[in-house]
Write an enzyme that holds these catalytic residues in place. Structure first.
Site, PDB file in Angstrom:
ATOM      1  N   SER A 160      18.540  28.606 -23.052  1.00  0.00           N
ATOM      2  CA  SER A 160      19.391  28.447 -24.237  1.00  0.00           C
ATOM      3  C   SER A 160      20.287  27.211 -24.161  1.00  0.00           C
ATOM      4  CB  SER A 160      20.245  29.696 -24.435  1.00  0.00           C
ATOM      5  OG  SER A 160      21.057  29.898 -23.299  1.00  0.00           O
ATOM      6  N   ASP A 404      32.443  33.717 -24.198  1.00  0.00           N
ATOM      7  CA  ASP A 404      31.215  33.097 -23.694  1.00  0.00           C
ATOM      8  C   ASP A 404      31.606  31.752 -23.070  1.00  0.00           C
ATOM      9  OD1 ASP A 404      28.919  31.573 -23.354  1.00  0.00           O
ATOM     10  OD2 ASP A 404      27.980  32.235 -25.222  1.00  0.00           O
ATOM     11  N   HIS A 407      27.856  28.801 -23.005  1.00  0.00           N
ATOM     12  CA  HIS A 407      27.356  27.921 -24.073  1.00  0.00           C
ATOM     13  C   HIS A 407      28.460  27.025 -24.609  1.00  0.00           C
ATOM     14  CE1 HIS A 407      24.506  31.344 -23.875  1.00  0.00           C
ATOM     15  NE2 HIS A 407      23.650  30.340 -23.926  1.00  0.00           N
TER      16      HIS A 407
END
Ligand SMILES: *[C@@H]1O[C@H](CO)[C@@H](O)[C@H](O)[C@H]1NC(C)=O
Ligand SMILES: *[C@@H]1O[C@H](CO)[C@@H](O)[C@H](O)[C@H]1NC(C)=O
Ligand SMILES: *[C@@H]1O[C@H](CO)[C@@H](O)[C@H](O)[C@H]1NC(C)=O
Ligand SMILES: *[C@@H]1O[C@H](CO)[C@@H](O)[C@H](O)[C@H]1NC(C)=O
Length: 428
Positions: A160, A404, A407
């Site tokens: 990702s 998070d 990311h």
């Protein structure tokens, strides 16, 4: 002018093999819980468990970023840079003209990365430009990039984080293409952005380990008991053939502990032959498979291959001398200590990458983004993203618990990775 970001000292805990502190244990259990329930790719926080610091002079000896024969012109190169300049060694400078595009202008950003839309109150993280010590980066010329991709395929392969870099590339280019002449479609593991009039595609292929694994489903892949099959790169590699520019990454998914499960036979075998390898050795095996694949399938006279190093996460405030219970949540300034590095697992993986690339003659360009990204604790999506399931009152009361720190908000840091890719593609 912007005042320099606040200073913070670097500190880190070295965790020795076989001695898990109760604190770490609780943390592991908690992270596992979060990962299974809500998270995606949070497991990197489990990193940082490798042993032994390395002699720093060996470690700091940087790899010359492209392996190639002397005097040979690389495909796509406009101009070979005259003096060797390590564009990955530098500092962040405030730049009012940033970002390179607006979040609201780029419809391709996944809702997990649109921080402003999800309420992030500050925008400073969009304003930094990377300034190498020894030279200046060429400015990203979207026209040149898109013209170069005419009748070509560019492909990002990995996890990702690489998908983020892929989306950033699309965002940097799509403005040049009229609305009805572009599209983005997903077919299983493959996402394809098409610029019709250019007969060009920019693609992303989900393969978090590059090799075949039990986490290969592009949607359902949150598996904590991960297994990678040895020698299986062609399983995915057959879908990468014919690409003109390939950008690989792999790191985060390997970070589940000291050892990693490697399958010797096939996933269909009734009795699976699984061995445990030290994670570094498993990672080395994957790197070598990647190089063998490149050697066999990419024509060095016409194509270019890049490898992006580990994307750092900021899950433990204690790493940068912050709140021991904190993480990237509420961080709006970067880490100022130029020697800051963070987790030791990154160090050992970087050493493996260095060893593998130093030995190979396969032409591949290394995008060493780890150090420059490790300063950017301010650039993560934190809590400003689409949540897959509703948050509990306990979580809402403690936002750091669901931040998070893996990311990155977009626009932001990953645009810089593409500026570096641009520099290495055209001015190697
Ligand atoms: C990547 O860059 C960092 C920081 O400049 C350096 O310490 C490291 O050795 C580099 N890695 C390789 C494999 O060259
Ligand atoms: C960008 O690239 C195009 C195509 O090569 C070129 O014509 C143009 O002058 C470049 N723009 C800048 C600002 O360098
Ligand atoms: C379109 O691009 C593909 C590669 O992506 C190439 O094989 C094909 O020849 C191109 N078509 C034309 C008409 O140039
Ligand atoms: C966020 O950080 C600022 C200082 O940087 C602090 O004053 C504030 O209390 C913090 N907010 C939360 C919710 O932790």
């Amino acid at each position: 002018m912007k005042p320099p970001p606040s200073s913070s000292s670097s500190s880190s805990i070295l965790l020795r093999k076989g001695r898990l502190s109760p604190y770490l244990f609780t943390l592991l259990a908690f992270i596992l819980f979060v990962t299974i329930l809500y998270g995606e790719d949070f497991t990197c926080i489990l990193g940082g468990q490798f042993d032994s610091p390395y002699p720093s002079d060996h470690f700091h000896q940087s790899l010359s970023s492209t392996t190639k024969k002397k005097g040979e012109k690389l495909p796509f190169a406009i101009e070979e840079s005259e003096k060797e300049c390590d564009i990955f060694s530098g500092r962040w400078v405030w730049d009012e003209s940033r970002p390179l595009y607006e979040e609201s202008e780029c419809p391709y950003i996944q809702p997990q990365l649109t921080c402003q839309e999800h309420g992030r109150p500050d925008k400073d993280y969009q304003k930094w430009r990377w300034q190498p010590h020894g030279c200046s980066l060429p400015s990203f010329n979207a026209t040149l990039m898109l013209e170069t991709l005419r009748n070509k395929r560019m492909m990002f392969v990995g996890d990702s984080l690489n998908r983020g870099q892929y989306v950033s590339m699309v965002c940097l280019l799509h403005r040049l293409i009229p609305e009805d002449a572009k599209s983005m479609e997903t077919f299983g593991s493959l996402t394809v952005f098409t610029a019709k009039e250019y007969n060009a595609t920019i693609e992303f292929y989900w393969a978090p380990f590059l090799l075949e694994s039990n986490s290969d489903d592009a949607v359902v892949h949150r598996i904590s008991d991960r297994v990678v099959r040895k020698g299986s790169i062609n399983k995915h590699g057959k879908h990468w053939k014919g690409a003109d520019i390939v950008v690989f990454n792999t790191y985060l998914w390997w970070m589940t502990g000291l050892e990693f499960k490697i399958l010797q036979g096939s996933f269909d075998d009734e009795e699976k032959d699984i061995v445990m390898l030290p994670t570094e050795d498993a990672y080395r095996m994957a790197m070598k498979s990647m190089l063998r694949w490149v050697k066999k399938n990419m024509d060095p006279k016409k194509t270019r291959v890049f490898f992006t190093s580990m994307s750092p996460s900021h899950g433990k405030g204690i790493d940068w001398g912050g709140d021991p219970k904190g993480n990237c949540y509420n961080e709006t300034t970067m880490i100022k200590d130029p020697n800051y590095w963070g987790s030791d697992s990154r160090k050992s993986v970087m050493r493996v990458i260095g060893e593998v690339f130093r030995k190979t003659r396969v032409p591949i360009t290394f995008l060493n983004i780890t150090q420059l990204s490790s300063y950017r604790k301010d650039a993560h999506t934190s809590i400003y993203k689409k949540q897959w399931s509703p948050l509990t009152p306990e979580q809402l009361a403690n936002p750091a618990s669901y931040a998070d720190c893996v990311h990155w908000c977009m626009p932001g840091l990953q645009d810089t990775w593409n500026e570096l890719l641009f520099a290495k593609l055209f001015y190697p």
